[in-house]
Design an enzyme around this catalytic site. Structure first.
Site: not given
Ligand code: NAD
Length: 330
Positions: A32, A50, A115-117, A146, A150, A175, A282
């Site tokens: 991360d 990164d 994602s559902a998005c 977003y 995806k 979600n 949704r």
């Molecule tokens: P989160 O934001 O808690 O975790 C995402 C992590 O990615 C963060 O810790 C962030 O620091 C890291 N990140 C961002 N940019 C980065 C980079 N350039 N290099 C390295 N790390 C980086 O989100 P989450 O809820 O844990 O979601 C995880 C995944 O699931 C994501 O891809 C999100 O789009 C997807 N998602 C989540 C949900 C939900 O309800 N939480 C729903 C649909 C999709």
């Protein structure tokens, strides 16, 4: 020993997934650009990288059998409805580099967190929405950048499988919520935001909480333990098309707030204010999930929210206890 990397391991789902994989006996690398905020990671190794940089992505996947690609620049409605250019740029870079590095490194399995998005706005205009089947994603018209990113990365995963033989799996989360997720600061999602608002109301003695819009917009919510179980089952299945992962119980934001208020044991009054609401309704159609994985999420919304609320109330107490307990004591 199986070796897995979880990208986004400093975030909500990634943090839980690392712990789940450790319990399964994996050697786990977390990656991360920030460390986990709410507790130490269980990962054997945690690399701060990164993933917008190609070199970083190569380091992330080196020597791994399985990649769980969860890293994303993301947040709740307030965040994803505002930062379109930033989200599209950062997430495209992260995903292109991670996929490409994994294909070069010939990793065994690659799970992508979609994602559902991705679902089109035109299918989500009613409160009593028809649950979304995987094929409903087309013709495409996601609401935000977003969702577009995806959807494009889903295509990219499919093409990497076809052209480079990378065993990609694609999961569409609906979600996900639970403890150890962002609960304040602008990136939090509705369940965490409502838990925080109700905890603040309870601790301050002021029952009024703000709800964005009329609160009649509907969603389904899935608890984190079910999410990581579903991720693992899909990653190890032979199913390579996108698959929904969520609950299929529809509930409005107003009803969600009432449920949390009952869990908190504190009656609230709702003040509806302008704010981003996303699509009107949704829900997840879980027919394919049941068929493919022979499984579906098990934890009830009540149980999941009770665990989440307890954790968030404790966070609020620790963070703001001194300021907000004063009015409540009067
Ligand atoms: P989160 O934001 O808690 O975790 C995402 C992590 O990615 C963060 O810790 C962030 O620091 C890291 N990140 C961002 N940019 C980065 C980079 N350039 N290099 C390295 N790390 C980086 O989100 P989450 O809820 O844990 O979601 C995880 C995944 O699931 C994501 O891809 C999100 O789009 C997807 N998602 C989540 C949900 C939900 O309800 N939480 C729903 C649909 C999709």
């Amino acid at each position: 020993m199986d070796r897995a990397v979880v990208t986004g391991a400093g975030g909500f789902i990634g943090h839980h997934l690392v712990s789940y994989l450790k319990r399964k006996g994996y050697w786990v690398r977390g990656v991360d650009c920030k460390g986990p905020e709410y507790g130490a990671t269980d990962a054997d190794e945690f690399l701060l990288l990164d993933l917008r940089e190609a070199d970083a992505a190569r380091k992330a996947v080196a020597g791994m059998n399985e990649v769980y690609a969860l890293a994303a620049d993301m947040g709740g409605m307030g965040f994803i409805s505002k930062y379109h250019a930033r989200i599209l740029t950062n997430n495209s870079l992260i995903n292109i580099h991670t996929l490409s590095a994994a294909a070069d490194a010939r990793v065994g399995r690659y799970l992508y967190a979609s994602s559902a998005c991705v679902y089109p706005e035109y299918r989500q205009t009613e409160i009593e929405v028809t649950p979304l089947r995987e094929e409903d994603a087309y013709p495409a018209q996601p609401q935000d950048a977003y969702g577009w990113e995806k959807l494009v990365t889903e295509r990219l995963c499919t093409h990497y499988r076809e052209e480079y033989g990378l065993a990609t799996r694609i999961v569409r989360f609906h979600n996900i919520f639970g403890p150890l997720g962002t609960w304040e600061g602008g990136r939090e999602k509705a369940p965490a935001a409502l838990c925080r608002k109700i905890a603040v109301a309870k601790l301050s003695g002021n029952p009024e909480i703000e709800i964005w819009g009329d609160g009649e917009q509907t969603r389904s919510f899935c608890y984190i333990d079910d999410c990581v179980e579903g991720i693992f089952r899909l990653a190890h299945s032979d199913y390579c098309e996108p698959l929904n992962l969520g609950q299929d119980r529809l509930i409005s934001i107003n009803q969600l707030a009432d449920l949390i208020s009952r869990i908190a044991g504190y009656p609230i009054t709702k003040k509806h204010v302008p704010g981003p609401q996303g699509v009107r309704g949704r829900n997840s159609d879980n027919s394919r999930l049941r068929r493919v994985l022979n499984w579906e999420p098990q934890i009830s919304l009540e149980e999941g929210l009770a665990r989440t609320y307890r954790w968030i109330e404790e966070q609020v107490r620790q963070t703001y206890g001194a300021q907000i307990s004063q009015p409540a004591a009067k």
